[in-house]
Structures are given as C-alpha cells and as structure tokens.
Design a protein around this motif. Structure first.
Motif, PDB file in Angstrom:
ATOM      1  N   LEU A 116      27.379  16.989  23.464  1.00 19.71           N
ATOM      2  CA  LEU A 116      26.249  17.723  22.882  1.00 19.71           C
ATOM      3  C   LEU A 116      26.294  19.228  23.153  1.00 19.71           C
ATOM      4  O   LEU A 116      25.666  20.024  22.432  1.00 19.71           O
ATOM      5  CB  LEU A 116      24.924  17.141  23.431  1.00 19.71           C
ATOM      6  N   VAL A 117      27.068  19.635  24.176  1.00 18.67           N
ATOM      7  CA  VAL A 117      26.987  21.032  24.642  1.00 18.67           C
ATOM      8  C   VAL A 117      27.300  22.078  23.558  1.00 18.67           C
ATOM      9  O   VAL A 117      26.635  23.113  23.484  1.00 18.67           O
ATOM     10  CB  VAL A 117      27.858  21.240  25.917  1.00 18.67           C
ATOM     11  N   ALA A 118      28.270  21.794  22.690  1.00 13.52           N
ATOM     12  CA  ALA A 118      28.628  22.804  21.672  1.00 13.52           C
ATOM     13  C   ALA A 118      27.497  23.004  20.663  1.00 13.52           C
ATOM     14  O   ALA A 118      27.370  24.073  20.077  1.00 13.52           O
ATOM     15  CB  ALA A 118      29.919  22.396  20.968  1.00 13.52           C
ATOM     16  N   GLU A 119      26.674  21.975  20.478  1.00 15.50           N
ATOM     17  CA  GLU A 119      25.547  22.120  19.545  1.00 15.50           C
ATOM     18  C   GLU A 119      24.388  22.864  20.213  1.00 15.50           C
ATOM     19  O   GLU A 119      23.775  23.746  19.606  1.00 15.50           O
ATOM     20  CB  GLU A 119      25.106  20.747  19.039  1.00 15.50           C
ATOM     21  N   ILE A 120      24.115  22.520  21.454  1.00 16.82           N
ATOM     22  CA  ILE A 120      23.043  23.225  22.189  1.00 16.82           C
ATOM     23  C   ILE A 120      23.402  24.715  22.309  1.00 16.82           C
ATOM     24  O   ILE A 120      22.530  25.582  22.243  1.00 16.82           O
ATOM     25  CB  ILE A 120      22.843  22.574  23.590  1.00 16.82           C
ATOM     26  N   SER A 121      24.706  24.990  22.440  1.00 15.54           N
ATOM     27  CA  SER A 121      25.172  26.374  22.595  1.00 15.54           C
ATOM     28  C   SER A 121      25.053  27.199  21.317  1.00 15.54           C
ATOM     29  O   SER A 121      25.297  28.397  21.321  1.00 15.54           O
ATOM     30  CB  SER A 121      26.630  26.388  23.065  1.00 15.54           C
ATOM     31  N   GLN A 122      24.713  26.536  20.227  1.00 13.08           N
ATOM     32  CA  GLN A 122      24.539  27.278  18.961  1.00 13.08           C
ATOM     33  C   GLN A 122      23.137  27.868  18.846  1.00 13.08           C
ATOM     34  O   GLN A 122      22.876  28.684  17.972  1.00 13.08           O
ATOM     35  CB  GLN A 122      24.778  26.335  17.775  1.00 13.08           C
ATOM     36  N   ILE A 123      22.224  27.437  19.720  1.00  8.91           N
ATOM     37  CA  ILE A 123      20.822  27.867  19.618  1.00  8.91           C
ATOM     38  C   ILE A 123      20.671  29.294  20.173  1.00  8.91           C
ATOM     39  O   ILE A 123      20.963  29.544  21.349  1.00  8.91           O
ATOM     40  CB  ILE A 123      19.901  26.880  20.391  1.00  8.91           C
ATOM     41  N   LEU A 124      20.221  30.216  19.328  1.00 11.18           N
ATOM     42  CA  LEU A 124      20.162  31.633  19.725  1.00 11.18           C
ATOM     43  C   LEU A 124      19.346  31.884  21.002  1.00 11.18           C
ATOM     44  O   LEU A 124      19.841  32.574  21.899  1.00 11.18           O
ATOM     45  CB  LEU A 124      19.657  32.491  18.554  1.00 11.18           C
ATOM     46  N   PRO A 125      18.119  31.356  21.133  1.00 12.18           N
ATOM     47  CA  PRO A 125      17.367  31.618  22.366  1.00 12.18           C
ATOM     48  C   PRO A 125      18.072  31.095  23.624  1.00 12.18           C
ATOM     49  O   PRO A 125      17.923  31.678  24.701  1.00 12.18           O
ATOM     50  CB  PRO A 125      16.037  30.875  22.145  1.00 12.18           C
ATOM     51  N   VAL A 126      18.856  30.038  23.475  1.00  8.01           N
ATOM     52  CA  VAL A 126      19.634  29.533  24.621  1.00  8.01           C
ATOM     53  C   VAL A 126      20.682  30.579  25.008  1.00  8.01           C
ATOM     54  O   VAL A 126      20.829  30.956  26.174  1.00  8.01           O
ATOM     55  CB  VAL A 126      20.324  28.181  24.283  1.00  8.01           C
ATOM     56  N   ARG A 127      21.376  31.096  24.003  1.00  9.78           N
ATOM     57  CA  ARG A 127      22.417  32.096  24.269  1.00  9.78           C
ATOM     58  C   ARG A 127      21.814  33.367  24.868  1.00  9.78           C
ATOM     59  O   ARG A 127      22.391  33.977  25.761  1.00  9.78           O
ATOM     60  CB  ARG A 127      23.201  32.440  22.990  1.00  9.78           C
ATOM     61  N   GLU A 128      20.640  33.766  24.361  1.00  9.17           N
ATOM     62  CA  GLU A 128      20.005  34.990  24.868  1.00  9.17           C
ATOM     63  C   GLU A 128      19.621  34.828  26.338  1.00  9.17           C
ATOM     64  O   GLU A 128      19.808  35.739  27.138  1.00  9.17           O
ATOM     65  CB  GLU A 128      18.783  35.338  24.011  1.00  9.17           C
ATOM     66  N   ALA A 129      19.120  33.639  26.692  1.00  7.31           N
ATOM     67  CA  ALA A 129      18.730  33.388  28.088  1.00  7.31           C
ATOM     68  C   ALA A 129      19.968  33.419  28.992  1.00  7.31           C
ATOM     69  O   ALA A 129      19.941  34.012  30.079  1.00  7.31           O
ATOM     70  CB  ALA A 129      18.020  32.043  28.201  1.00  7.31           C
ATOM     71  N   MET A 130      21.061  32.808  28.538  1.00  3.94           N
ATOM     72  CA  MET A 130      22.291  32.769  29.352  1.00  3.94           C
ATOM     73  C   MET A 130      22.899  34.169  29.484  1.00  3.94           C
ATOM     74  O   MET A 130      23.411  34.546  30.533  1.00  3.94           O
ATOM     75  CB  MET A 130      23.321  31.806  28.744  1.00  3.94           C
ATOM     76  N   LEU A 131      22.794  34.943  28.405  1.00  2.00           N
ATOM     77  CA  LEU A 131      23.344  36.308  28.409  1.00  2.00           C
ATOM     78  C   LEU A 131      22.714  37.149  29.521  1.00  2.00           C
ATOM     79  O   LEU A 131      23.422  37.833  30.271  1.00  2.00           O
ATOM     80  CB  LEU A 131      23.079  36.946  27.038  1.00  2.00           C
ATOM     81  N   VAL A 132      21.409  37.077  29.641  1.00  2.00           N
ATOM     82  CA  VAL A 132      20.698  37.852  30.672  1.00  2.00           C
ATOM     83  C   VAL A 132      21.167  37.417  32.060  1.00  2.00           C
ATOM     84  O   VAL A 132      21.526  38.244  32.910  1.00  2.00           O
ATOM     85  CB  VAL A 132      19.162  37.660  30.527  1.00  2.00           C
TER      86      VAL A 132
END
Ligand code: CDP
Ligand code: CDP
Length: 225
Positions: free
Chosen positions: A97-113
C-alpha cells in the motif's frame, strides 16, 4: 571539514538503505531512511482502516504523527507516536500500500517538513525517491542508485529466503515493477534522476564497491574526508 548533505535516490532494491547506512557510519554521519517514514504513515493508515480513498484523513494522520528514527545496537528503530513499528512497517500489507499512500500530497508535505528538519544540521545521508529533486535540492552530493529489475528482484527474493520465506521470483518482480511505476509516474515529487545526480548502477557491483564509489564522490566534493 564541512559536513556534507548526501542525497541517494533510486528504485526499490537498488541497495540504497544498505549502502547509505554504511556510508553514514564510515563518515560519522546520520542516516535518514525516508522510505521508513512513508511506511510508518502507511502502517498508521492501515491500523485505522484508511485507504487512499480517505486522502484527507490520511493527510491529517501524517501531519499529526510523531515519527522518530532512532538507533539501538547499530540498528534503525522506527517509532510512531512512541510505538516501535520497526518490524510492522516491513510487512507485505504495508509494502503493498505504501506507494499509493505516498501519492497523497498532504502526506508528502508533512514528510517534507520532517525530513528537512532532520537534515538541517548537515552531516546526513538521506535516501528515498525525491531527496535530490525535492527534499534537499541543495544537497552537496546527489547519487541515483539503480540496478536492473532482475537483479533487484533477485536481491529481495534472497533477502526473504534468508528470513525463511520462499516467494515466487516472477511475482516479486511484478510487484517491484508495479511499485516502481507508481513511484516514477505519480504527480507529486515522482522518482527522478536529477541532472546533477551521479548515476551508480549496482547491477554487477558489490555493496562494498557501491560504498567505495559514493565515498569517492564525497571525497571529490569535499576535497578529502
Ligand atoms: O522497499 P524499499 O526499501 O525499496 O522502499 P522504501 O525506501 O522503504 O520506500 C517505500 C515506498 O515509500 C516507496 O516505494 C515510495 O512509494 C515511498 N517513498 C516515497 O514516496 N518517497 C521517498 N522519499 C521515500 C519512499
Ligand atoms: O533500500 P533499497 O530498497 O534500495 O535496497 P536495500 O534494501 O538496501 O537492498 C536490498 C538487498 O540487496 C539487500 O539485501 C542488500 O544486502 C542487497 N544488495 C546487494 O546484494 N548488492 C548490492 N550492491 C546492494 C544491495
């Protein structure tokens, strides 16, 4: 000597985490496994029965999660909201499932910070998919680590065999290729080899040779380590 920021990107099974960890140890740097962070968010989502269809809720979950990468006896320990998820984030459910969850923009923004904060002091080796392109575009050293799909599948197959699991190699190859495709083709921060990254193809390369190659690139960059 200036502490470098080293970014290592590439597809699944290229050897990123193995090589990055050794490079970090040899240089006295911190290793940051960003894949483990996306896996941690996926694990949280699964536990709450959320899927990609619940993008907003998963985004909130990622933004509120306290993800810590720590070490015990030289091994990476991943904590989410204080809970040790080192083992659970590597299950087939999370990997599927991880590659699909990683497509979610707010998830990426949180990880980026989180990831930029972790790298702020320098002296880090960070591996992932979008490190050179998005998380640390000013990294001193950028490496795109890859290997043929056959070799990457063989490595994962061997890894599973060593843990006592026998899986079908062709099936594993399909799963890896499918995850690669999702990572390469996603809209936000896809896996990409940036123009300023050095390509290291490990298809016929030992772990030691890949480590030496990256240390050489770092040495050239810093004028001696
Ligand atoms: O299985 P492997 O160790 O190759 O993957 P990983 O590094 O643990 O990453 C798991 C997944 O997280 C990747 O397939 C990507 O979908 C996602 N990821 C990402 O989107 N961006 C990153 N910087 C790191 C991982
Ligand atoms: O992090 P990534 O998914 O890119 O790969 P990894 O988990 O570091 O490596 C996958 C497997 O390939 C591990 O079992 C490594 O020991 C192995 N490997 C290898 O056999 N030869 C290399 N040059 C690099 C990694």
């Amino acid at each position: 000597m200036k502490k470098l920021v080293i970014a290592i990107d590439g597809p699944a099974g290229a050897g990123k985490s193995t090589v990055a960890q050794i490079v970090a140890r040899k240089m006295g740097y911190v290793y940051i496994d960003t894949g483990a962070m996306y896996r941690a968010v996926t694990w949280l989502a699964l536990r709450q029965n959320l899927t990609v269809k619940d993008a907003a809720a998963v985004g909130d979950l990622a933004a509120g999660a306290v993800i810590e990468l720590t070490y015990a006896a030289g091994k990476l320990v991943v904590l989410v909201n204080g809970e040790d998820v080192t083992g659970p984030i590597r299950t087939p459910e999370v990997t599927g499932l991880v590659a699909e969850i990683s497509q979610i923009l707010p998830v990426r923004e949180a990880m980026l910070v989180l990831q930029r904060n972790m790298a702020a002091k320098g002296g880090v080796v960070m591996d992932g998919r979008d490190i050179a392109s998005r998380v640390l575009p000013n990294a001193d050293v950028k490496v795109f680590l890859t290997a043929s799909i056959e070799e990457r599948a063989r490595r994962r197959w061997k890894e599973l065999l060593d843990k006592g699991y026998t899986v079908d190699l062709e099936e594993l190859k399909r799963e890896i290729a499918d995850r690669d495709r999702k990572d390469y083709e996603r809209e936000y921060a896809p896996l990409i080899q940036t123009e300023d990254a050095v390509l290291v193809d490990t298809t016929a390369m030992s772990i030691e040779a890949a480590v030496d190659e990256i240390l050489k690139i770092c040495e050239e960059k810093s004028g001696g380590i």
